[in-house]
Design a protein around this motif. Sequence first.
Motif, PDB file in Angstrom:
ATOM      1  N   LEU A 124       0.831  -1.201   0.000  1.00 32.46           N
ATOM      2  CA  LEU A 124       0.000   0.000   0.000  1.00 32.46           C
ATOM      3  C   LEU A 124       0.864   1.249   0.000  1.00 32.46           C
ATOM      4  O   LEU A 124       0.612   2.205  -0.743  1.00 32.46           O
ATOM      5  CB  LEU A 124      -0.929  -0.016   1.211  1.00 32.46           C
ATOM      6  N   ALA A 125       1.904   1.249   0.824  1.00 30.77           N
ATOM      7  CA  ALA A 125       2.816   2.398   0.864  1.00 30.77           C
ATOM      8  C   ALA A 125       3.512   2.580  -0.482  1.00 30.77           C
ATOM      9  O   ALA A 125       3.745   3.711  -0.927  1.00 30.77           O
ATOM     10  CB  ALA A 125       3.850   2.204   1.971  1.00 30.77           C
ATOM     11  N   THR A 126       3.841   1.462  -1.144  1.00 30.14           N
ATOM     12  CA  THR A 126       4.464   1.547  -2.470  1.00 30.14           C
ATOM     13  C   THR A 126       3.529   2.228  -3.460  1.00 30.14           C
ATOM     14  O   THR A 126       3.949   3.102  -4.231  1.00 30.14           O
ATOM     15  CB  THR A 126       4.817   0.141  -2.987  1.00 30.14           C
ATOM     16  N   GLN A 127       2.261   1.830  -3.449  1.00 30.41           N
ATOM     17  CA  GLN A 127       1.311   2.405  -4.403  1.00 30.41           C
ATOM     18  C   GLN A 127       1.059   3.884  -4.120  1.00 30.41           C
ATOM     19  O   GLN A 127       0.885   4.679  -5.052  1.00 30.41           O
ATOM     20  CB  GLN A 127      -0.002   1.614  -4.376  1.00 30.41           C
ATOM     21  N   VAL A 128       1.050   4.268  -2.845  1.00 32.71           N
ATOM     22  CA  VAL A 128       0.917   5.683  -2.513  1.00 32.71           C
ATOM     23  C   VAL A 128       2.133   6.462  -3.036  1.00 32.71           C
ATOM     24  O   VAL A 128       1.998   7.547  -3.607  1.00 32.71           O
ATOM     25  CB  VAL A 128       0.756   5.881  -0.997  1.00 32.71           C
ATOM     26  N   ALA A 129       3.327   5.892  -2.838  1.00 27.56           N
ATOM     27  CA  ALA A 129       4.543   6.553  -3.335  1.00 27.56           C
ATOM     28  C   ALA A 129       4.540   6.615  -4.859  1.00 27.56           C
ATOM     29  O   ALA A 129       4.979   7.616  -5.450  1.00 27.56           O
ATOM     30  CB  ALA A 129       5.784   5.813  -2.827  1.00 27.56           C
ATOM     31  N   ASN A 130       4.062   5.558  -5.518  1.00 25.76           N
ATOM     32  CA  ASN A 130       3.969   5.583  -6.982  1.00 25.76           C
ATOM     33  C   ASN A 130       2.992   6.661  -7.446  1.00 25.76           C
ATOM     34  O   ASN A 130       3.212   7.315  -8.474  1.00 25.76           O
ATOM     35  CB  ASN A 130       3.527   4.218  -7.505  1.00 25.76           C
ATOM     36  N   TYR A 131       1.906   6.828  -6.710  1.00 30.15           N
ATOM     37  CA  TYR A 131       0.958   7.901  -7.032  1.00 30.15           C
ATOM     38  C   TYR A 131       1.646   9.259  -6.908  1.00 30.15           C
ATOM     39  O   TYR A 131       1.509  10.124  -7.784  1.00 30.15           O
ATOM     40  CB  TYR A 131      -0.241   7.821  -6.094  1.00 30.15           C
ATOM     41  N   ASP A 132       2.376   9.437  -5.808  1.00 29.77           N
ATOM     42  CA  ASP A 132       3.092  10.707  -5.613  1.00 29.77           C
ATOM     43  C   ASP A 132       4.108  10.934  -6.727  1.00 29.77           C
ATOM     44  O   ASP A 132       4.267  12.064  -7.211  1.00 29.77           O
ATOM     45  CB  ASP A 132       3.786  10.709  -4.255  1.00 29.77           C
ATOM     46  N   ASP A 133       4.793   9.872  -7.131  1.00 31.97           N
ATOM     47  CA  ASP A 133       5.775  10.001  -8.198  1.00 31.97           C
ATOM     48  C   ASP A 133       5.085  10.380  -9.509  1.00 31.97           C
ATOM     49  O   ASP A 133       5.600  11.208 -10.276  1.00 31.97           O
ATOM     50  CB  ASP A 133       6.540   8.684  -8.354  1.00 31.97           C
ATOM     51  N   ALA A 134       3.924   9.777  -9.771  1.00 32.03           N
ATOM     52  CA  ALA A 134       3.170  10.134 -10.972  1.00 32.03           C
ATOM     53  C   ALA A 134       2.737  11.590 -10.927  1.00 32.03           C
ATOM     54  O   ALA A 134       2.722  12.282 -11.956  1.00 32.03           O
ATOM     55  CB  ALA A 134       1.950   9.219 -11.117  1.00 32.03           C
ATOM     56  N   LEU A 135       2.408  12.085  -9.740  1.00 35.91           N
ATOM     57  CA  LEU A 135       2.002  13.479  -9.592  1.00 35.91           C
ATOM     58  C   LEU A 135       3.179  14.421  -9.821  1.00 35.91           C
ATOM     59  O   LEU A 135       3.036  15.470 -10.465  1.00 35.91           O
ATOM     60  CB  LEU A 135       1.400  13.692  -8.205  1.00 35.91           C
TER      61      LEU A 135
END
Length: 519
Positions: free
Chosen positions: A173-184
């Motif tokens: 879950l933390a990985t996907q949140v970080a991936n979202y932030d990276d996409a942003l």
Amino acid sequence: MPQPKAFFRSLILAGTAALTACAPVGPNFTRPNSPVFDNWLAANSHAPGGDGLTARSAPVIDWWRTFHDPTLDNLVAKAYAQNLDLQIAGARVLQARAQLGIAFGGLFPQSQSVGARTSRRRISENIGPIEDIRRVTDLNVTYGTTDIGFDATWELDVWGRARRGVEAGRANLATQVANYDDALVTLTGDVAAVYINIRALQETVALARRNITLQQESLDLTQLRFNNGVTTELDVEEATTLLSNTKALLPGLQSELEQSKNALAVLLGQVPNSLDGTLGNSGRIPAASGSVAVGVPAELLRRRPDIRAAEFEAATQSAEVGIALSDLYPQFILSGTIGLQASAGNTLFEAASGTGLASAGVVWNVLNYGRIQDNVRAQDAAFQALVANYQNTVLNAYAEAENATVAYTNSRRTAALYRDSVTASKRAADIALTQYTDGAADYSRVVDAQENLLGAEANLVQARAEVSNNLVALYKALGGGWQIRAGQPFLPDQVLAEMAYRTDWGDLLVEDPTGMSLN
């Protein structure tokens, strides 16, 4: 009749005791060691602030506002609300939340059901014992039963398999949140870069048109002088050539401009050719004011979401090693059934109708021919690869930030030199035209001067765009921009409403439900 509360209390207490009996097998994850980089080389090789940089630390959040361009602010806001790649990343966050809930379920009875059944059966009268009984008594060989019951099976998490599963779910879950932030971060940088390119192309088009006007005036002058017999046809042809070459630049520039607008529309989740009202037909390249607070390299470990994502990916895989190791050990299983059973429905709920069963068992996959151990090895190798990936991600982050710093400082120097070049070229073009009008110079000097002016002005536009683009790259390298999603849902309200209508999501669609997400 068995007491349900006492029965299942005993089951839960036994399971809890097993859960606390020993620590989960496998490695406990810690952040991998990463290369140490103390100071930015480019930022410290010049006087502080002299190249638009400062070594102080400051949050890099809505950095695009440093350009003081309302249109850019509006475009970033639209992209955040509408970009489809970002929505894909947001959906994966919600998927990871649901998967974490599945992992939590592994801590409790894994197989459970409540059921009711009624049946009627007739026994053959020609079976030995039944036949003997029928000779001496009036045995009813037809009977019915009604059952209501609850059963559960619980694999005790003695070796920590389920706990490692929760650990992996949290890290994922933390990985996907970080991936979202990276996409942003990537999205905001791309929007700013495309917007800067659009403004640079608009300035270049305007520059070409100004030069076309200037060159048309020069052509008119040479035509007049030729008609009056003051000069030769050669001057007319040279002026015509220069004007035609400049006009030939416009179609290519217009094509690039439309392509850039279409690229920006995709980033905003809109159809092509939908931005003319927003962008207009002209504009200036945005330029930031103030110095960039680059801070120290170690701050990248906290700022950049791609580094955090790489760390959490390794944490997820570390838990997978423990899950694989647990397969080497025996599984302890508790199971139980409690219910009511009677031949007649009207006696089903009497105390005497109670029935129950509790059992414990051990399952050990000993004949696995080394497959479990090889799976552990495979998971460990995958973990080591992700450790190296984390370290490589840190190195690349340092390199990107250093490269962006060098490019930004040097592009500022380049732009300053081109400004001097444009000033000199304008003066030279004016002098050449005056001398030609006075008959003190031939027209080739005018052609050269005007070509040099057009080239210098075009170079300056490009240099100014490079300064702004390098500044965008620097802010991206510093890991800024993702913080704007704090307190916001990962998907637009309309999408969340559609998902809630389609599926019962409970509280998983809200921000950080039950505090399960890691940040």
